[in-house]
Design a protein around this motif. Sequence first.
Motif, short mmCIF file in Angstrom:
data_model
loop_
_atom_site.label_atom_id
_atom_site.label_comp_id
_atom_site.label_asym_id
_atom_site.label_seq_id
_atom_site.Cartn_x
_atom_site.Cartn_y
_atom_site.Cartn_z
N TYR A 88 0.84 -1.21 0.00
CA TYR A 88 0.00 0.00 0.00
C TYR A 88 0.87 1.26 0.00
CZ TYR A 88 -3.65 -3.36 1.00
OH TYR A 88 -4.51 -4.42 0.92
N ALA A 89 2.02 1.18 0.65
CA ALA A 89 2.97 2.29 0.61
C ALA A 89 3.75 2.31 -0.69
CB ALA A 89 3.93 2.20 1.79
N LYS A 90 3.75 1.18 -1.39
CA LYS A 90 4.48 1.05 -2.66
C LYS A 90 5.99 1.11 -2.43
CE LYS A 90 2.23 4.58 -4.42
NZ LYS A 90 1.23 4.89 -3.37
N GLY A 91 6.43 0.48 -1.36
CA GLY A 91 7.85 0.48 -1.07
C GLY A 91 8.16 -0.09 0.30
N HIS A 92 9.17 0.46 0.95
CA HIS A 92 9.72 -0.12 2.17
C HIS A 92 9.74 0.91 3.31
CE1 HIS A 92 11.21 -3.68 -0.07
NE2 HIS A 92 11.22 -2.80 -1.07
N HIS A 142 12.89 4.40 -3.36
CA HIS A 142 13.87 4.51 -2.27
C HIS A 142 14.28 5.96 -2.07
CE1 HIS A 142 14.12 0.34 -1.67
NE2 HIS A 142 15.41 0.15 -1.66
N GLY A 143 14.24 6.40 -0.81
CA GLY A 143 14.82 7.68 -0.45
C GLY A 143 13.98 8.90 -0.75
N ALA A 178 15.81 12.02 -5.80
CA ALA A 178 15.13 11.82 -7.08
C ALA A 178 15.88 10.73 -7.84
CB ALA A 178 15.08 13.12 -7.88
N GLY A 179 15.64 9.48 -7.46
CA GLY A 179 16.35 8.36 -8.05
C GLY A 179 15.57 7.72 -9.17
N ALA A 193 22.35 3.28 -1.62
CA ALA A 193 22.76 4.49 -0.90
C ALA A 193 21.58 5.45 -0.69
CB ALA A 193 23.88 5.20 -1.64
N TRP A 194 20.55 5.37 -1.55
CA TRP A 194 19.38 6.23 -1.36
C TRP A 194 18.74 5.99 0.00
CZ3 TRP A 194 17.19 4.58 -6.76
CH2 TRP A 194 17.92 5.22 -7.76
N MET A 195 18.81 4.75 0.50
CA MET A 195 18.24 4.47 1.81
C MET A 195 19.14 5.01 2.92
SD MET A 195 15.26 3.34 1.92
CE MET A 195 14.01 2.15 1.47
#
Length: 441
Positions: A88-92, A142-143, A178-179, A193-195
Motif C-alpha cells: 500500500y505504501a508502494k515500497g519499504h 527509495h529515499g 530523485a532516483g 545508498a538512497w536508503m
Amino acid sequence: MGEWAAGLDVADVPAPVLDRLSLVLLDAAGVTALGAGLDGMRAMRSSWNAPGGPAPLIGGGRCVSVDAAAWLNAMSLVCLELDEGNKYAKGHPAAHGFPAVLALASERDASGRDTAAALLAAYEVASRFGRASRLRPGAHPHGSWGVAGAAAGCARLLGLGPDAVAAAIDTGAGLPVAGHFASATGGNPVRDAWMGASNLSGLVAARMASAGIARNTGTAALSLGTLLGEFDASELTGGLGERWDIARGYFKRHASCSFTHPAADAVLELRHDLDPSRITGILVETHALGAGLAAPEWDNRLSAMFSTPFAVAAALLDGEVGPRARLDDPALRALARRVRLVEAGDLTARLPDERAARVTVELDDGSARTREVPNPVGDADHRPLAEQDVLALLKGWLPGREDLIDRAAAFSRDLPALDHVGERLRGLAGDETDDETKEPK
C-alpha cells in the motif's frame, strides 16, 4: 500527524500491532546482518573508516557514530532485496527510518517504550507518505517519500512536541532523493545508498526541529508533488491510530524485487514434476508495476534481483531465489532467456490489494502448465510468515550466526519493556570475523 506521532505511546497500541513490530524489527536486524557480510558492504565500512561510537553496525562487528550507523545499516538492510515492504505504501517504510531510529536510540540509551513508539511512528508516517505520493514514471521509491517517516521517528525519540514533530516531518519531506528506477535494473548500488540518505536526512530533519529552526510550510506538496509526481495530502492522516499499516506489510523469502516474487512462487508450485530441459518457453503475466523487470540478462547481483527472468529461472533450477544464487551459471542464464514478461490488464486492475502473476510454462511436446498467485508468499494477505518462519529463513541465510539472530529475536520481543536499549542494541554488532556471511564467489 505531528500531534499523533508526538503523543504515540505503546501502552495504547494493540498487542497484535506490537507483535508485528517485533517481527518487522527482527527481520530488519537479521537482514541487515546478512547484508553486512557481503564483500561490498565490508569494503564500504572500511572505506568509510567511521570513528568508534555508541551505535552498532548490525552484523558488522563494531560500533560507530550515529550518522555512520544510520547510513551503513540502511545500505546493508536493502542491498539483498530481502527487507520487509508494504504494497500500500508502494515500497519499504521500515528501511527508510528504522536504522536512524535505532542508531539514535543507542546514543541516547533510550527506553524500550520510547524506541518502540519511535519505530512505529517512523513506519506509519512513512507508509502514509508512500500512499500519498504518486511518483513520476521511472522514479524509484527509495529515499523519497520515506524520509518523512525517518524524521517522524527520530523526532518522537527526541521527545519533541506536536508542532516540532510536524516541522521535522515537513523538513524530511523536503529532503527526498530523485532516483531513477533504471539505476536498480542496471545494477547501480547508488540505489542502496538512497536508503542511507533517507535515514541520515531523517536525523537531520529531527535535529533541525530540535534546534527550533525547522518550519512546517507544506514542503511535501512541492517536493513530492510538484517536482516528483503527485501528492494527495488526504492520505496522511487516514486511520492514524486505528489502521496500522505495519500489520499489512510483507516479508520476503526471495532475494529479489517483490514484483518478481509472485512469478517465482508460481513456478515453485509447478516445479516438482518439471524437467527444465523440456521447457521451450515461459510466459509471465504481471501487473503494470512489475512489467518493466523483463531483462533476461544481468551484470551483477543487483541487476539480477530486478529481473523477473532471473527470479523465475533461479526458482525453477534451485528451488529458491536465495542470497547466494549462482549468478553466472550458464544453465540459469539460458533458462532466463526463455522467459517472456508482459503486462496483463486484468492483473493491473487488481492493484493495490493484489500483486498477482500468472505463469505459463510451455513444454517441448506442445503442452503447457499454468499457475496464478494473487500475492507473494509472505504478504499479510497471502500465506503470511510467522516468527518461526522468519527465524528459519534468517538462520538458513546466516549459518554459524544463529546466536546473533537469537539475540535480535529476544531484543525485538523484549523491546517495549526494556528500561534502556543501548547495551542490547550494541550486542547486535556481532563479530565481523565470521567468514560464513561473506559474499559467495
